[in-house]
Design a protein around this motif. Structure first.
Motif, PDB file in Angstrom:
ATOM      1  N   SER A 215     -10.430  41.942 114.628  1.00 20.22           N
ATOM      2  CA  SER A 215     -11.507  42.239 115.443  1.00 20.22           C
ATOM      3  C   SER A 215     -11.565  43.557 116.072  1.00 20.22           C
ATOM      4  N   LYS A 216     -10.500  44.070 116.652  1.00 21.08           N
ATOM      5  CA  LYS A 216     -10.219  45.631 117.081  1.00 21.08           C
ATOM      6  C   LYS A 216     -10.790  46.487 115.873  1.00 21.08           C
ATOM      7  N   ILE A 217     -10.312  46.340 114.660  1.00 19.75           N
ATOM      8  CA  ILE A 217     -10.530  47.547 113.611  1.00 19.75           C
ATOM      9  C   ILE A 217     -11.981  47.494 113.249  1.00 19.75           C
ATOM     10  N   ALA A 218     -12.606  46.223 113.202  1.00 20.02           N
ATOM     11  CA  ALA A 218     -13.829  45.933 112.891  1.00 20.02           C
ATOM     12  C   ALA A 218     -14.778  46.798 113.806  1.00 20.02           C
ATOM     13  N   LEU A 219     -14.516  46.411 115.091  1.00 20.77           N
ATOM     14  CA  LEU A 219     -15.357  47.203 116.384  1.00 20.77           C
ATOM     15  C   LEU A 219     -15.154  48.771 116.183  1.00 20.77           C
ATOM     16  N   ASN A 220     -14.114  49.253 115.934  1.00 27.48           N
ATOM     17  CA  ASN A 220     -13.897  50.692 115.784  1.00 27.48           C
ATOM     18  C   ASN A 220     -14.720  51.108 114.610  1.00 27.48           C
ATOM     19  N   GLN A 221     -14.762  50.536 113.400  1.00 29.56           N
ATOM     20  CA  GLN A 221     -15.817  50.931 112.197  1.00 29.56           C
ATOM     21  C   GLN A 221     -17.352  50.869 112.957  1.00 29.56           C
ATOM     22  N   ALA A 222     -17.603  50.060 113.730  1.00 24.72           N
ATOM     23  CA  ALA A 222     -19.029  49.672 113.873  1.00 24.72           C
ATOM     24  C   ALA A 222     -19.422  50.819 115.230  1.00 24.72           C
ATOM     25  N   GLN A 223     -18.362  51.171 115.970  1.00 23.12           N
ATOM     26  CA  GLN A 223     -18.707  52.338 116.860  1.00 23.12           C
ATOM     27  C   GLN A 223     -18.991  53.476 116.215  1.00 23.12           C
ATOM     28  N   GLN A 224     -18.078  53.864 115.118  1.00 27.78           N
ATOM     29  CA  GLN A 224     -18.107  54.936 114.237  1.00 27.78           C
ATOM     30  C   GLN A 224     -19.752  55.135 113.840  1.00 27.78           C
ATOM     31  N   ASN A 225     -20.138  53.846 113.281  1.00 28.94           N
ATOM     32  CA  ASN A 225     -21.460  53.877 112.541  1.00 28.94           C
ATOM     33  C   ASN A 225     -22.540  54.256 113.538  1.00 28.94           C
ATOM     34  N   VAL A 226     -22.417  53.734 114.543  1.00 29.59           N
ATOM     35  CA  VAL A 226     -23.536  53.836 115.642  1.00 29.59           C
ATOM     36  C   VAL A 226     -23.620  55.335 116.124  1.00 29.59           C
ATOM     37  N   LEU A 227     -22.360  56.023 116.286  1.00 27.52           N
ATOM     38  CA  LEU A 227     -22.305  57.315 116.745  1.00 27.52           C
ATOM     39  C   LEU A 227     -23.319  58.268 115.597  1.00 27.52           C
ATOM     40  N   GLU A 228     -22.857  57.989 114.444  1.00 25.44           N
ATOM     41  CA  GLU A 228     -23.501  58.844 113.511  1.00 25.44           C
ATOM     42  C   GLU A 228     -25.214  58.631 113.291  1.00 25.44           C
ATOM     43  N   ILE A 229     -25.353  57.546 113.374  1.00 23.37           N
ATOM     44  CA  ILE A 229     -26.840  56.976 113.479  1.00 23.37           C
ATOM     45  C   ILE A 229     -27.660  57.568 114.624  1.00 23.37           C
ATOM     46  N   GLU A 230     -26.955  57.582 116.108  1.00 31.64           N
ATOM     47  CA  GLU A 230     -27.562  58.319 117.289  1.00 31.64           C
ATOM     48  C   GLU A 230     -27.538  59.889 117.122  1.00 31.64           C
ATOM     49  N   GLN A 231     -26.676  60.550 116.305  1.00 33.36           N
ATOM     50  CA  GLN A 231     -26.959  62.103 116.013  1.00 33.36           C
ATOM     51  C   GLN A 231     -28.053  62.173 115.225  1.00 33.36           C
ATOM     52  N   LEU A 232     -28.320  61.306 114.285  1.00 34.61           N
ATOM     53  CA  LEU A 232     -29.619  61.579 113.446  1.00 34.61           C
ATOM     54  C   LEU A 232     -30.929  61.244 114.279  1.00 34.61           C
ATOM     55  N   VAL A 233     -30.932  60.218 115.090  1.00 35.90           N
ATOM     56  CA  VAL A 233     -31.945  60.053 115.816  1.00 35.90           C
ATOM     57  C   VAL A 233     -32.282  61.206 116.813  1.00 35.90           C
ATOM     58  N   GLN A 234     -31.237  61.858 117.305  1.00 34.21           N
ATOM     59  CA  GLN A 234     -31.377  63.022 118.523  1.00 34.21           C
ATOM     60  C   GLN A 234     -31.786  64.114 117.624  1.00 34.21           C
ATOM     61  N   LYS A 235     -31.640  64.357 116.263  1.00 31.82           N
ATOM     62  CA  LYS A 235     -32.141  65.603 115.695  1.00 31.82           C
ATOM     63  C   LYS A 235     -33.560  65.203 115.380  1.00 31.82           C
ATOM     64  N   PHE A 236     -34.029  64.008 114.599  1.00 31.43           N
ATOM     65  CA  PHE A 236     -35.646  63.858 114.839  1.00 31.43           C
ATOM     66  C   PHE A 236     -36.345  63.837 115.810  1.00 31.43           C
ATOM     67  N   ALA A 237     -35.588  63.465 117.026  1.00 35.55           N
ATOM     68  CA  ALA A 237     -36.343  63.555 118.294  1.00 35.55           C
ATOM     69  C   ALA A 237     -36.641  64.971 118.668  1.00 35.55           C
ATOM     70  N   ALA A 238     -35.569  65.917 118.572  1.00 32.07           N
ATOM     71  CA  ALA A 238     -35.800  67.558 118.726  1.00 32.07           C
ATOM     72  C   ALA A 238     -37.073  68.102 117.652  1.00 32.07           C
ATOM     73  N   ASP A 239     -36.999  67.727 116.368  1.00 30.02           N
ATOM     74  CA  ASP A 239     -37.823  68.170 115.484  1.00 30.02           C
ATOM     75  C   ASP A 239     -39.108  67.504 115.850  1.00 30.02           C
ATOM     76  N   GLU A 240     -39.275  66.312 116.456  1.00 34.00           N
ATOM     77  CA  GLU A 240     -40.746  65.795 116.667  1.00 34.00           C
ATOM     78  C   GLU A 240     -41.412  66.553 117.847  1.00 34.00           C
ATOM     79  N   SER A 241     -40.256  67.152 118.693  1.00 39.00           N
ATOM     80  CA  SER A 241     -40.748  67.756 120.208  1.00 39.00           C
ATOM     81  C   SER A 241     -41.418  69.216 119.492  1.00 39.00           C
ATOM     82  N   ALA A 242     -40.565  69.957 118.578  1.00 37.12           N
ATOM     83  CA  ALA A 242     -41.093  71.115 118.051  1.00 37.12           C
ATOM     84  C   ALA A 242     -42.317  70.945 117.383  1.00 37.12           C
TER      85      ALA A 242
END
Length: 872
Positions: free
Chosen positions: A143-170
């Motif tokens: 269960s701990k190994i599966a949770l670490n993989q899910a946290q890494q996936n969430v972090l990558e998607i959050e970086q993409l969403v922040q990039k799109f938000a900055a592009d949208e503001s510009a």
């Protein structure tokens, strides 16, 4: 007057004698009634004395019987008290023994239940220990190994969403800038289009012919162009051409060969032709106005015809007055000069131009129309270009937002999966930790339960032995109690029979005593009435003697003789009065004739006075006019004779008369001169100052009153709120005391305490807080008493009167009420009407009201201390 006075005296004496005679008759009747009443009262007094002797003998007999019973009653009461004490002691011992037996039985039953519960608890602990399951360590690691993989996936998607938000503001910032440019271009285009339409409408309005519309439509000239539409002029000389041509500038261009009848209104027409004419050359170097005009060849003859002899006056020549005068002097008749402002100079005149028609500025508006017409396509092209750029940017922004939403959806799913894994891991950790702790607790609880079970079994055995011994002792006590009870009943029967006889005898004695008092009161009342009758008899005899003396002293004969003498004197004086009235009538007739002649002369005099006054006014008006004219001539330095000669030579008399009438009419329209206006102005000014001071005083007084009102309202609110809070606190405390618990409070119905109402909330112990209508009668009465006592505690009054407030209360609530009254009686005296025995026992003084006779209430005082000594 003297005759009337004597007649009145005679009449008054006669009336007085009649009244005195009637009064004597009434007094005789009253004296007779008084004698009869005294005899009746004497008879009643003898009868009451006999009744008093009989009642006194009965009172002595009742007193003797009452004393004998009072001596017997204490002995019987002592026997009854001894029997009651023995009964109470045996009953108390038996009651204590039964309570002990009940306690032992309850303890045994409680121990049996505890033994059963401990046995069941031990069995349950054994079953739980056997069924206890602990998760494996390997499952936690996965269960701990599966949770670490899910946290890494969430972090990558959050970086993409922040990039799109900055592009949208510009992109949004760029779109806002493009929209600002679009709005600016739209405003420029709308402004230019509005100006174009306005100028075009103004130019088209010049072609409106009014009454000529139908004529132009009939002749086919409705759509023909005007002269100002076909020519172009140097902008500096627009006003000059408008001043020279005037209405000709709006001339309708038509065919010269056509023949038209006369139009129904004003119309200027110009005929287009190709004929050429040559103007004569001038010696001076002047520029013709036609040289600054550009027009078609067919319009040149028209312009040369209308502008022949019209030359330009340059700005240099206009500034130099010598050169301008030289050029003007060289002009021939019919030739004119025009400057840039439209002023027209001829050899002997000058016309200064002013905007006085719709054609003013028509050439300048036409030039502006052409500029705007050339500018509109460029503005529209720029607006379309910016609009296309905005649409492209918005389309890109929409695509970016769609991609951002997709990644946000992925982030939401990934976050949910991460949370689910976290929950599963936490759940596994909690289950493992709980299982371990549960294992330890079960082992400890099993040991404690087994030890407790052994203790309960030994305690049960001890209690069973004690219960057997107490049951044997209780049976013996029951026999003793029955013996004491029979002895108590026998003593109670003897005591109550003696007490009943005593009460009956005492009641008879009280009745005899009250009858004796009543008889004595009646005897006193009859004696008083006899005394009153004797006094009335003496007064009646005195009044009778006075009336007889009045009849003897009334002098009727003298008054009648004086009346006859006065009547004779009255007749003589009436004769003299009649002759004097006849003389007065003759003199009044002569006076009326003289007055009539005076009125006629005055009527003839009024027209003469009016004529004289009018002549004086006319003479004064003429004199004032002459003086004003003479003063005006002197002020202006004019000679009266020369001015008169000049007026006669140049002005007609009719003109002067008409002007004079006009001036006089204007003076008449102005109205009469108010010579008192200055004085009235000063008076009104003084009155206004006085009123202003009064108004200021009123404003100050109003502000003072409003401040006082606000201060009073503020202090009233503070005091009223303090009083309300204190009364509410006392109400809650007294309610809990009267009910043995519960709660009650007062609440305001609004925010403004000065004009709002109150609502009572009462919740007795063990009941829900519902409306007061659902409470019983006793609960309502106790709630009201709690509120009244709360107000008394806030501001104690000297005394309080209560009328059967304990009627709806039961015995328990009555005792609480009595306890509260005793506590409150330290500061307040309570007077209460009651039929409740418990409430009567609380009183320090009893006052009874009886009605032995119908409609007659009697007060009976009861001394509590004497009654207690009597009962003992």
């Amino acid at each position: 007057a003297e005759v009337s006075n004597l007649e009145n005296q005679v009449k008054q004496n006669a009336d007085a004698r009649d009244r005195v005679t009637q009064q004597l008759q009434q007094l005789a009747q009253s004296l007779e009634r008084n004698v009869n009443s005294s005899e009746v009262l004497q008879q009643n007094l003898a009868q009451l004395n006999n009744e008093l002797q009989a009642a006194t003998s009965l009172e002595q007999q009742s007193q003797q019987s009452l004393d004998e019973l009072k001596l017997t009653l204490p002995e019987k009461q002592a026997v009854l008290r001894t029997a009651n004490e023995g009964m109470q002691n045996s009953q108390q011992i038996l009651q204590d023994t039964k309570q002990k037996i009940q306690l032992e039985s309850s303890g045994i039953h409680y121990l049996e239940q505890n033994i059963l519960e401990n046995t069941q608890r031990i069995r349950r602990f054994e079953s739980d220990f056997a069924n206890l399951a602990i998760p494996d360590e390997a499952q936690l690691e996965n269960s701990k190994i599966a949770l670490n993989q899910a946290q890494q996936n969430v972090l990558e998607i959050e970086q993409l969403v922040q990039k799109f938000a900055a592009d949208e503001s510009a992109m949004q910032l760029a779109i806002n800038q493009l929209r600002d440019q679009q709005n600016q271009a739209q405003r420029s285009f709308n402004q230019a289009e509005t100006e174009f339409l306005t100028l075009q409408k103004m130019q088209q309005s010049l072609n409106a012919a009014g009454k000529l519309d139908s004529w132009l439509q009939e002749k086919g000239l409705k759509n023909n162009v005007r002269l100002w539409q076909k020519i172009k002029v140097d902008q500096a000389w627009n006003m000059a051409l408008e001043a020279v041509l005037g209405a000709k500038l709006n001339a309708l261009i038509a065919d010269k060969a056509a023949v038209y009848d006369r139009p129904p209104g004003f119309l200027v027409m110009g005929y287009s032709t190709t004929d050429q004419q040559t103007n004569s050359k001038r010696q001076l170097d002047l520029i013709p106005l036609i040289n600054v005009i550009q027009a078609d060849n067919d319009l040149q003859p028209i312009l040369e015809d209308w502008l022949a002899g019209v030359y330009l006056l340059s700005a240099d020549n206009e500034k130099n007055s010598h050169d301008r005068n030289k050029v003007i002097a060289a002009l021939n008749f019919g030739e004119i000069l025009v400057n840039q402002q439209g002023d027209i100079f001829s050899k002997h005149s000058v016309i200064f131009h002013g905007e006085n028609s719709q054609l003013s500025g028509v050439l300048e508006r036409q030039a502006q129309l052409e500029q705007l017409q050339n500018k509109l396509p460029d503005l529209q092209t720029a607006l379309q270009t910016i609009t296309a750029s905005v649409k492209d940017a918005e389309h890109q922004l929409l695509q970016s937002r769609e991609e951002q939403q997709q990644h946000s959806q992925q982030l939401r799913y990934a976050t949910q999966a991460q949370h689910q894994l976290q929950l599963e891991l936490s759940k596994l950790q909690q289950v493992r930790q709980s299982a371990l702790e549960r294992e330890k607790n079960i082992q400890a609880d099993m040991a404690n339960s087994k030890a407790r079970l052994a203790e309960l079994v030994s305690a049960k055995t001890l209690r069973q032995d004690a219960l057997i011994a107490l049951t044997t002792h209780a049976n013996a006590l029951e026999l003793t109690k029955n013996n004491h009870d029979s002895a108590r009943k026998q003593a109670e029967h003897v005591f109550f029979s003696v007490r009943d006889k005593l009460q009956i005898t005492e009641k008879k004695y009280q009745e005899i005593y009250f009858n004796i008092k009543i008889i004595n009161n009646k005897i006193i009342e009859i004696n008083n009435k006899i005394n009153v009758n004797n006094e009335e008899k003496i007064a009646i005899e005195l009044r009778k003697n006075e009336s007889e003396q009045i009849l003897v002293l009334t002098p009727m004969a003298t008054l009648k003789a004086n009346l006859v003498e006065a009547l004779n004197s009255k007749q003589l004086r009436e004769t003299v009065l009649a002759s004097a009235r006849n003389d007065l009538v003759e003199k009044e007739q002569v006076l009326q004739n003289v007055e009539r002649m005076r009125m006629q002369i005055e009527q003839q005099l009024h027209p003469l006075r009016d004529s004289l006054e009018q002549s004086r006014l006319n003479e004064q008006q003429v004199r004032l006019t002459f003086e004003q004219c003479q003063a005006g001539l002197i002020e202006n330095g004019q000679n009266e004779l020369e001015l008169a000669a000049g007026l006669l030579a140049t002005t007609k008399t009719s003109d002067l008369v008409r002007k004079l009438n006009q001036i006089q009419q204007e003076i008449t329209d102005l109205g009469a001169v108010n010579l008192a206006a200055i004085q009235e102005l000063s008076m009104e000014t003084e009155r206004k100052s006085y009123l202003d001071s009064q108004m200021q005083d009123l404003h100050q007084a109003s502000e003072t009153l409003e401040d006082a009102i606000r201060k009073i309202d503020r202090e009233t609110r503070e005091k009223l709120m303090h009083t309300f809070n204190t009364a509410n606190q006392h109400f809650g405390e007294l309610f809990a005391t009267l009910f043995g618990g519960g709660q009650a409070r007062l609440e305001l119905l609004g925010d403004e305490i000065l004009d709002t109402g109150l609502q009572v909330f009462a919740q007795p112990p063990g009941k829900k807080n519902t409306t007061i209508q659902l409470l019983s009668g006793g609960e309502k009465a106790l709630t009201a008493l709690a509120l009244v006592f709360a107000l008394f505690r806030l501001n104690p009054a000297p005394f309080c009167l209560m009328d059967e407030v304990d009627a709806p209360l039961d015995d328990t609530n009555t005792e609480r009420f009595c306890h509260m009254v005793k506590k409150m009686s330290e500061k307040t005296q309570f007077l209460f009407v009651s039929h409740n025995k418990i409430t009567m026992e609380m009183a320090q003084q009893l006052i009874g009201v009886t009605m032995q006779e119908s409609g007659v209430s009697r007060i009976v005082d009861v001394d509590i201390e004497a009654a207690m000594s009597l009962s003992t």
